[in-house]
Design an enzyme around this catalytic site. Structure first.
Site, PDB file in Angstrom:
ATOM      1  N   ASP A  63       0.929  -1.154   0.055  1.00  0.00           N
ATOM      2  CA  ASP A  63      -0.052   0.067  -0.016  1.00  0.00           C
ATOM      3  C   ASP A  63       0.886   1.261  -0.090  1.00  0.00           C
ATOM      4  O   ASP A  63       1.933   1.342   0.628  1.00  0.00           O
ATOM      5  CB  ASP A  63      -0.961  -0.010   1.259  1.00  0.00           C
ATOM      6  CG  ASP A  63      -1.995   1.122   1.007  1.00  0.00           C
ATOM      7  OD1 ASP A  63      -3.124   0.579   0.873  1.00  0.00           O
ATOM      8  OD2 ASP A  63      -1.878   2.184   1.332  1.00  0.00           O
ATOM      9  N   ILE A  64       0.563   2.299  -0.811  1.00  0.00           N
ATOM     10  CA  ILE A  64       1.318   3.380  -0.918  1.00  0.00           C
ATOM     11  C   ILE A  64       1.392   4.293   0.446  1.00  0.00           C
ATOM     12  O   ILE A  64       2.287   5.128   0.632  1.00  0.00           O
ATOM     13  CB  ILE A  64       0.711   4.213  -2.182  1.00  0.00           C
ATOM     14  CG1 ILE A  64       1.785   5.267  -2.839  1.00  0.00           C
ATOM     15  CG2 ILE A  64      -0.371   5.137  -1.779  1.00  0.00           C
ATOM     16  CD1 ILE A  64       1.562   5.694  -3.919  1.00  0.00           C
ATOM     17  N   ASN A  91     -12.984  -3.673   2.100  1.00  0.00           N
ATOM     18  CA  ASN A  91     -14.064  -2.466   2.189  1.00  0.00           C
ATOM     19  C   ASN A  91     -14.957  -2.587   0.701  1.00  0.00           C
ATOM     20  O   ASN A  91     -14.171  -2.843  -0.325  1.00  0.00           O
ATOM     21  CB  ASN A  91     -13.293  -1.211   2.048  1.00  0.00           C
ATOM     22  CG  ASN A  91     -12.494  -0.963   3.595  1.00  0.00           C
ATOM     23  OD1 ASN A  91     -12.986  -1.550   4.529  1.00  0.00           O
ATOM     24  ND2 ASN A  91     -11.469  -0.334   3.247  1.00  0.00           N
ATOM     25  N   GLU A 145     -12.597   3.086  -1.342  1.00  0.00           N
ATOM     26  CA  GLU A 145     -12.161   4.348  -2.149  1.00  0.00           C
ATOM     27  C   GLU A 145     -11.524   3.880  -3.526  1.00  0.00           C
ATOM     28  O   GLU A 145     -11.877   4.739  -4.479  1.00  0.00           O
ATOM     29  CB  GLU A 145     -10.734   4.859  -1.612  1.00  0.00           C
ATOM     30  CG  GLU A 145     -11.396   5.694  -0.077  1.00  0.00           C
ATOM     31  CD  GLU A 145     -10.029   6.309   0.772  1.00  0.00           C
ATOM     32  OE1 GLU A 145      -9.081   6.126   0.423  1.00  0.00           O
ATOM     33  OE2 GLU A 145     -10.490   6.767   1.821  1.00  0.00           O
ATOM     34  N   HIS A 199     -10.143  -5.170  -3.589  1.00  0.00           N
ATOM     35  CA  HIS A 199      -8.884  -5.588  -3.049  1.00  0.00           C
ATOM     36  C   HIS A 199      -8.882  -5.825  -1.743  1.00  0.00           C
ATOM     37  O   HIS A 199      -9.662  -5.361  -0.956  1.00  0.00           O
ATOM     38  CB  HIS A 199      -7.941  -4.221  -3.271  1.00  0.00           C
ATOM     39  CG  HIS A 199      -8.367  -2.926  -2.631  1.00  0.00           C
ATOM     40  ND1 HIS A 199      -9.395  -2.358  -3.217  1.00  0.00           N
ATOM     41  CD2 HIS A 199      -8.261  -2.389  -1.385  1.00  0.00           C
ATOM     42  CE1 HIS A 199      -9.865  -1.305  -2.529  1.00  0.00           C
ATOM     43  NE2 HIS A 199      -9.249  -1.309  -1.348  1.00  0.00           N
ATOM     44  N   HIS A 241      -6.983  -5.834   1.885  1.00  0.00           N
ATOM     45  CA  HIS A 241      -5.773  -5.274   2.965  1.00  0.00           C
ATOM     46  C   HIS A 241      -5.345  -6.425   3.557  1.00  0.00           C
ATOM     47  O   HIS A 241      -6.064  -7.126   4.568  1.00  0.00           O
ATOM     48  CB  HIS A 241      -6.312  -4.169   3.690  1.00  0.00           C
ATOM     49  CG  HIS A 241      -6.995  -3.032   3.064  1.00  0.00           C
ATOM     50  ND1 HIS A 241      -6.263  -1.719   2.807  1.00  0.00           N
ATOM     51  CD2 HIS A 241      -8.209  -2.834   2.285  1.00  0.00           C
ATOM     52  CE1 HIS A 241      -6.964  -0.743   2.243  1.00  0.00           C
ATOM     53  NE2 HIS A 241      -8.152  -1.551   2.019  1.00  0.00           N
TER      54      HIS A 241
HETATM   55  P1  5GP Z   1      -9.777   1.199   0.154  1.00  0.00           P
HETATM   56  O1  5GP Z   1     -10.392   2.519   1.130  1.00  0.00           O
HETATM   57  O2  5GP Z   1     -10.297   1.351  -1.225  1.00  0.00           O
HETATM   58  O3  5GP Z   1     -10.265  -0.043   0.756  1.00  0.00           O
HETATM   59  O4  5GP Z   1      -8.344   1.371   0.030  1.00  0.00           O
HETATM   60  C1  5GP Z   1      -7.508   1.834  -1.093  1.00  0.00           C
HETATM   61  C2  5GP Z   1      -5.917   1.776  -0.658  1.00  0.00           C
HETATM   62  O5  5GP Z   1      -5.346   1.839  -1.894  1.00  0.00           O
HETATM   63  C3  5GP Z   1      -5.702   2.803   0.567  1.00  0.00           C
HETATM   64  O6  5GP Z   1      -5.091   2.288   1.595  1.00  0.00           O
HETATM   65  C4  5GP Z   1      -4.554   3.767  -0.398  1.00  0.00           C
HETATM   66  O7  5GP Z   1      -3.639   3.925   0.534  1.00  0.00           O
HETATM   67  C5  5GP Z   1      -3.969   2.476  -1.371  1.00  0.00           C
HETATM   68  N1  5GP Z   1      -3.549   3.161  -2.750  1.00  0.00           N
HETATM   69  C6  5GP Z   1      -4.414   4.199  -3.426  1.00  0.00           C
HETATM   70  N2  5GP Z   1      -3.617   4.523  -4.331  1.00  0.00           N
HETATM   71  C7  5GP Z   1      -2.615   3.795  -4.571  1.00  0.00           C
HETATM   72  C8  5GP Z   1      -1.561   3.423  -5.633  1.00  0.00           C
HETATM   73  O8  5GP Z   1      -1.341   4.393  -6.466  1.00  0.00           O
HETATM   74  N3  5GP Z   1      -0.619   2.560  -5.336  1.00  0.00           N
HETATM   75  C9  5GP Z   1      -0.682   1.855  -4.148  1.00  0.00           C
HETATM   76  N4  5GP Z   1       0.497   1.049  -3.966  1.00  0.00           N
HETATM   77  N5  5GP Z   1      -1.768   2.056  -3.285  1.00  0.00           N
HETATM   78  C10 5GP Z   1      -2.757   2.897  -3.399  1.00  0.00           C
END
Ligand code: 5GP
Ligand code: ZN
Length: 116
Positions: free
Chosen positions: A30-31, A86, A94, A99, A101
């Site tokens: 994760d970034i 999520n 988001e 995905h 985590h």
């Molecule tokens: P969500 O809120 O959709 O469950 O999680 C999205 C996740 O994607 C977040 O933890 C965010 O930090 C990660 N993320 C968003 N954009 C990027 C990216 O361009 N590269 C990587 N490696 N992670 C990302």
């Protein structure tokens, strides 16, 4: 999905720190990590969320979970980990590409959810 962020990562159009790859799934760091280990496991083929899966997706869904322990052991979380998925607006998703985590590290991740 031309314009999907995680499809672009799966294709290699956007770089990521890869942790694992096979024919069905890709795992990368994760970034913006929330714990010392914070990986994302995605299906290579676009699936928006668990809101849109069917029985045809069971193999890839199973793989997303069955690789988690190996990923944790290899990335600094040998004594357990947490998997979070999520989904949609209520789930706080988001990025609209499914995905998981996989979070952990040397220390416990903490309480599951704050009670309202
Ligand atoms: P969500 O809120 O959709 O469950 O999680 C999205 C996740 O994607 C977040 O933890 C965010 O930090 C990660 N993320 C968003 N954009 C990027 C990216 O361009 N590269 C990587 N490696 N992670 C990302
Ligand atoms: Zn996608």
């Amino acid at each position: 999905m031309d314009n999907c962020l995680f499809c672009k990562i799966a294709r290699g159009d956007i770089p990521s720190r890869k942790a694992y790859e096979d024919e069905l799934v890709l795992a990368f760091h994760d970034i913006n990590p929330a714990r010392p280990m914070h990986l994302l496991v995605i299906p290579k083929r676009h699936i928006t969320s668990l809101q849109t899966v069917s029985q045809d997706d069971e193999a890839v869904l199973g793989r997303m979970l069955s690789v988690a322990n190996q990923l944790a052991e290899e990335n600094g979380s040998p004594d357990g980990f947490r998997v979070i998925i999520n989904n949609g607006r209520v789930g706080g998703q988001e990025v609209p590409h499914l995905h998981a985590h996989v979070v952990g590290g040397p220390d416990p991740v903490g309480p599951m959810l704050k009670r309202n």
